[in-house]
Scaffold this motif. Structure first.
Motif, mmCIF file in Angstrom:
data_model
loop_
_atom_site.group_PDB
_atom_site.id
_atom_site.type_symbol
_atom_site.label_atom_id
_atom_site.label_comp_id
_atom_site.label_asym_id
_atom_site.label_seq_id
_atom_site.Cartn_x
_atom_site.Cartn_y
_atom_site.Cartn_z
ATOM 1 N N GLU A 12 38.647 39.517 41.298
ATOM 2 C CA GLU A 12 39.337 38.980 40.125
ATOM 3 C C GLU A 12 40.464 38.006 40.486
ATOM 4 N N TYR A 13 40.730 37.815 41.775
ATOM 5 C CA TYR A 13 41.845 36.974 42.200
ATOM 6 C C TYR A 13 41.345 35.758 42.965
ATOM 7 N N PRO A 14 42.062 34.638 42.853
ATOM 8 C CA PRO A 14 41.701 33.480 43.669
ATOM 9 C C PRO A 14 41.966 33.797 45.143
ATOM 10 N N PRO A 15 41.234 33.142 46.033
ATOM 11 C CA PRO A 15 41.346 33.468 47.470
ATOM 12 C C PRO A 15 42.769 33.484 48.006
ATOM 13 N N HIS A 16 43.613 32.558 47.577
ATOM 14 C CA HIS A 16 44.968 32.492 48.137
ATOM 15 C C HIS A 16 45.866 33.640 47.686
ATOM 16 N N LEU A 17 45.441 34.429 46.702
ATOM 17 C CA LEU A 17 46.254 35.553 46.229
ATOM 18 C C LEU A 17 45.729 36.930 46.639
ATOM 19 N N LYS A 18 44.489 37.008 47.096
ATOM 20 C CA LYS A 18 43.867 38.313 47.349
ATOM 21 C C LYS A 18 44.683 39.192 48.290
ATOM 22 N N HIS A 19 44.978 38.714 49.483
ATOM 23 C CA HIS A 19 45.685 39.546 50.463
ATOM 24 C C HIS A 19 47.100 39.848 49.991
ATOM 25 N N LYS A 20 47.741 38.893 49.326
ATOM 26 C CA LYS A 20 49.089 39.119 48.805
ATOM 27 C C LYS A 20 49.092 40.298 47.831
ATOM 28 N N VAL A 21 48.159 40.291 46.894
ATOM 29 C CA VAL A 21 48.084 41.366 45.895
ATOM 30 C C VAL A 21 47.754 42.697 46.572
ATOM 31 N N ILE A 22 46.835 42.683 47.513
ATOM 32 C CA ILE A 22 46.441 43.914 48.213
ATOM 33 C C ILE A 22 47.631 44.512 48.963
ATOM 34 N N PHE A 23 48.372 43.679 49.706
ATOM 35 C CA PHE A 23 49.500 44.200 50.477
ATOM 36 C C PHE A 23 50.670 44.602 49.583
ATOM 37 N N GLU A 24 50.864 43.918 48.474
ATOM 38 C CA GLU A 24 51.905 44.344 47.529
ATOM 39 C C GLU A 24 51.554 45.708 46.930
ATOM 40 N N THR A 25 50.289 45.888 46.600
ATOM 41 C CA THR A 25 49.854 47.166 46.035
ATOM 42 C C THR A 25 50.001 48.275 47.060
ATOM 43 N N PHE A 26 49.599 48.023 48.301
ATOM 44 C CA PHE A 26 49.755 49.010 49.364
ATOM 45 C C PHE A 26 51.232 49.359 49.555
ATOM 46 N N GLY A 27 52.090 48.354 49.496
ATOM 47 C CA GLY A 27 53.522 48.571 49.678
ATOM 48 C C GLY A 27 54.137 49.483 48.630
ATOM 49 N N LYS A 28 53.541 49.530 47.442
ATOM 50 C CA LYS A 28 54.052 50.375 46.362
ATOM 51 C C LYS A 28 53.552 51.814 46.449
ATOM 52 N N LYS A 30 53.106 55.578 47.692
ATOM 53 C CA LYS A 30 53.931 56.590 48.348
ATOM 54 C C LYS A 30 53.105 57.191 49.481
ATOM 55 N N PRO A 31 53.761 57.776 50.469
ATOM 56 C CA PRO A 31 52.999 58.436 51.536
ATOM 57 C C PRO A 31 52.004 59.441 50.954
ATOM 58 N N SER A 32 50.834 59.451 51.487
ATOM 59 C CA SER A 32 49.692 60.291 51.108
ATOM 60 C C SER A 32 48.955 59.796 49.866
ATOM 61 N N GLU A 33 49.411 58.721 49.238
ATOM 62 C CA GLU A 33 48.659 58.121 48.143
ATOM 63 C C GLU A 33 47.646 57.129 48.696
ATOM 64 N N ALA A 34 46.666 56.787 47.873
ATOM 65 C CA ALA A 34 45.632 55.852 48.293
ATOM 66 C C ALA A 34 45.325 54.871 47.167
ATOM 67 N N MET A 35 44.823 53.719 47.563
ATOM 68 C CA MET A 35 44.373 52.708 46.618
ATOM 69 C C MET A 35 42.890 52.464 46.845
ATOM 70 N N LEU A 36 42.234 51.951 45.830
ATOM 71 C CA LEU A 36 40.835 51.575 45.937
ATOM 72 C C LEU A 36 40.759 50.062 45.954
ATOM 73 N N LEU A 37 40.109 49.524 46.963
ATOM 74 C CA LEU A 37 39.857 48.095 47.054
ATOM 75 C C LEU A 37 38.389 47.853 46.746
ATOM 76 N N ILE A 38 38.132 46.959 45.814
ATOM 77 C CA ILE A 38 36.773 46.561 45.459
ATOM 78 C C ILE A 38 36.616 45.100 45.870
ATOM 79 N N ASN A 39 35.536 44.795 46.574
ATOM 80 C CA ASN A 39 35.326 43.428 47.052
ATOM 81 C C ASN A 39 33.835 43.119 47.072
#
Length: 77
Positions: A12-28, A30-39
């Motif tokens: 859903e993101y343009p190429p220049h924003l993908k990694h930025k959004v992924i790392f911002e989400t990871f940064g938010k 908490k320890p032991s939480e997980a995110m789902l990445l769809i690609n």
């Protein structure tokens, strides 16, 4: 209840924003939480970037490995 604190659908993101959004989400996370990445392709380069930026501080588990869709559970240690 979802086992993920967040979901990022990278298609859903343009190429220049993908990694930025992924790392911002990871940064938010908490320890032991997980995110789902769809690609729409195997995010191996992203995994190398995680290893470089967050060595020993994340988990990486494929939930679906193509050929059309890839889903990865990325956890924060």
């Amino acid at each position: 209840m979802s086992t993920f604190a967040a979901t990022v659908n990278a298609t859903e993101y343009p190429p220049h924003l993908k990694h930025k959004v992924i790392f911002e989400t990871f940064g938010k996370l908490k320890p032991s939480e997980a995110m789902l990445l769809i690609n729409d392709h195997d995010p191996v380069p992203l995994r190398f970037q995680f290893e470089s930026m967050h060595p020993g501080k994340f988990t990486w588990e494929y939930i679906e490995q193509g050929p059309v869709m890839f889903q990865v559970k990325i956890g924060k240690i």
